[in-house]
Design a protein around this motif. Structure first.
Motif, mmCIF file in Angstrom:
data_model
loop_
_atom_site.group_PDB
_atom_site.id
_atom_site.type_symbol
_atom_site.label_atom_id
_atom_site.label_comp_id
_atom_site.label_asym_id
_atom_site.label_seq_id
_atom_site.Cartn_x
_atom_site.Cartn_y
_atom_site.Cartn_z
ATOM 1 N N MET A 1 -43.716 -21.588 0.500
ATOM 2 C CA MET A 1 -44.964 -20.901 0.636
ATOM 3 C C MET A 1 -45.789 -21.191 -0.614
ATOM 4 N N LYS A 2 -47.030 -21.544 -0.400
ATOM 5 C CA LYS A 2 -47.901 -21.896 -1.504
ATOM 6 C C LYS A 2 -48.693 -20.685 -1.965
ATOM 7 N N ALA A 3 -49.149 -20.741 -3.199
ATOM 8 C CA ALA A 3 -49.898 -19.627 -3.783
ATOM 9 C C ALA A 3 -51.201 -19.383 -3.027
ATOM 10 N N GLN A 4 -51.822 -20.427 -2.529
ATOM 11 C CA GLN A 4 -53.068 -20.268 -1.776
ATOM 12 C C GLN A 4 -52.845 -19.445 -0.515
ATOM 13 N N GLU A 5 -51.721 -19.627 0.131
ATOM 14 C CA GLU A 5 -51.399 -18.844 1.324
ATOM 15 C C GLU A 5 -51.247 -17.372 0.965
ATOM 16 N N ILE A 6 -50.623 -17.104 -0.170
ATOM 17 C CA ILE A 6 -50.391 -15.728 -0.600
ATOM 18 C C ILE A 6 -51.702 -15.058 -0.972
ATOM 19 N N HIS A 7 -52.597 -15.789 -1.653
ATOM 20 C CA HIS A 7 -53.879 -15.219 -2.051
ATOM 21 C C HIS A 7 -54.721 -14.839 -0.833
ATOM 22 N N GLY A 8 -54.538 -15.523 0.263
ATOM 23 C CA GLY A 8 -55.317 -15.255 1.461
ATOM 24 C C GLY A 8 -54.785 -14.106 2.307
ATOM 25 N N MET A 9 -53.628 -13.563 1.962
ATOM 26 C CA MET A 9 -53.024 -12.487 2.756
ATOM 27 C C MET A 9 -53.559 -11.118 2.318
ATOM 28 N N THR A 10 -53.529 -10.174 3.241
ATOM 29 C CA THR A 10 -53.898 -8.805 2.912
ATOM 30 C C THR A 10 -52.689 -8.103 2.289
ATOM 31 N N ASN A 11 -52.929 -6.909 1.754
ATOM 32 C CA ASN A 11 -51.837 -6.160 1.129
ATOM 33 C C ASN A 11 -50.744 -5.815 2.133
ATOM 34 N N ASP A 12 -51.134 -5.441 3.344
ATOM 35 C CA ASP A 12 -50.145 -5.116 4.373
ATOM 36 C C ASP A 12 -49.316 -6.337 4.752
ATOM 37 N N GLU A 13 -49.975 -7.475 4.859
ATOM 38 C CA GLU A 13 -49.255 -8.706 5.183
ATOM 39 C C GLU A 13 -48.274 -9.074 4.066
ATOM 40 N N LEU A 14 -48.690 -8.847 2.818
ATOM 41 C CA LEU A 14 -47.809 -9.156 1.689
ATOM 42 C C LEU A 14 -46.566 -8.279 1.703
ATOM 43 N N THR A 15 -46.731 -6.994 1.951
ATOM 44 C CA THR A 15 -45.562 -6.111 1.956
ATOM 45 C C THR A 15 -44.639 -6.438 3.124
ATOM 46 N N THR A 16 -45.207 -6.794 4.256
ATOM 47 C CA THR A 16 -44.394 -7.177 5.411
ATOM 48 C C THR A 16 -43.631 -8.469 5.123
ATOM 49 N N LYS A 17 -44.321 -9.443 4.551
ATOM 50 C CA LYS A 17 -43.687 -10.720 4.225
ATOM 51 C C LYS A 17 -42.598 -10.527 3.169
ATOM 52 N N LEU A 18 -42.838 -9.637 2.202
ATOM 53 C CA LEU A 18 -41.850 -9.354 1.167
ATOM 54 C C LEU A 18 -40.580 -8.764 1.779
ATOM 55 N N ALA A 19 -40.737 -7.838 2.691
ATOM 56 C CA ALA A 19 -39.577 -7.239 3.355
ATOM 57 C C ALA A 19 -38.809 -8.292 4.158
ATOM 58 N N ASP A 20 -39.547 -9.158 4.845
ATOM 59 C CA ASP A 20 -38.897 -10.216 5.625
ATOM 60 C C ASP A 20 -38.114 -11.178 4.728
ATOM 61 N N LEU A 21 -38.719 -11.534 3.594
ATOM 62 C CA LEU A 21 -38.045 -12.461 2.691
ATOM 63 C C LEU A 21 -36.810 -11.837 2.048
ATOM 64 N N LYS A 22 -36.866 -10.549 1.736
ATOM 65 C CA LYS A 22 -35.694 -9.882 1.172
ATOM 66 C C LYS A 22 -34.555 -9.845 2.185
ATOM 67 N N GLU A 23 -34.894 -9.605 3.439
ATOM 68 C CA GLU A 23 -33.867 -9.607 4.490
ATOM 69 C C GLU A 23 -33.295 -11.012 4.665
ATOM 70 N N GLU A 24 -34.170 -12.015 4.623
ATOM 71 C CA GLU A 24 -33.717 -13.394 4.750
ATOM 72 C C GLU A 24 -32.809 -13.779 3.578
#
Length: 66
Positions: A1-24
């Motif tokens: 995942m690139k930094a540009q993709e992360i900068h374009g995400m909303t706060n809710d999307e970031l927290t959801t993605k963080l939870a998914d990555l921790k589970e992964e």
């Protein structure tokens, strides 16, 4: 995942993605321990993605408080 993709995400999307990555990451550690993981570099990349997301979340918190 690139930094540009992360900068374009909303706060809710970031927290959801963080939870998914921790589970992964948990699943990757489990697969690595049982010998089913072919490429252990995936663990390192997942950790780095988690760090990138946490950094972006913290930067947004600091920016909101200033």
């Amino acid at each position: 995942m690139k930094a540009q993709e992360i900068h374009g995400m909303t706060n809710d999307e970031l927290t959801t993605k963080l939870a998914d990555l921790k589970e992964e990451l948990f699943n990757l550690h489990f697969r690595h321990a049982t010998g089913q993981l072919d490429n252990p570099i995936v663990i390192r990349n997942t950790k780095r993605d988690i760090a990138r997301i946490k950094t972006e979340i913290r930067a947004r918190e600091i920016k909101a408080n200033v």
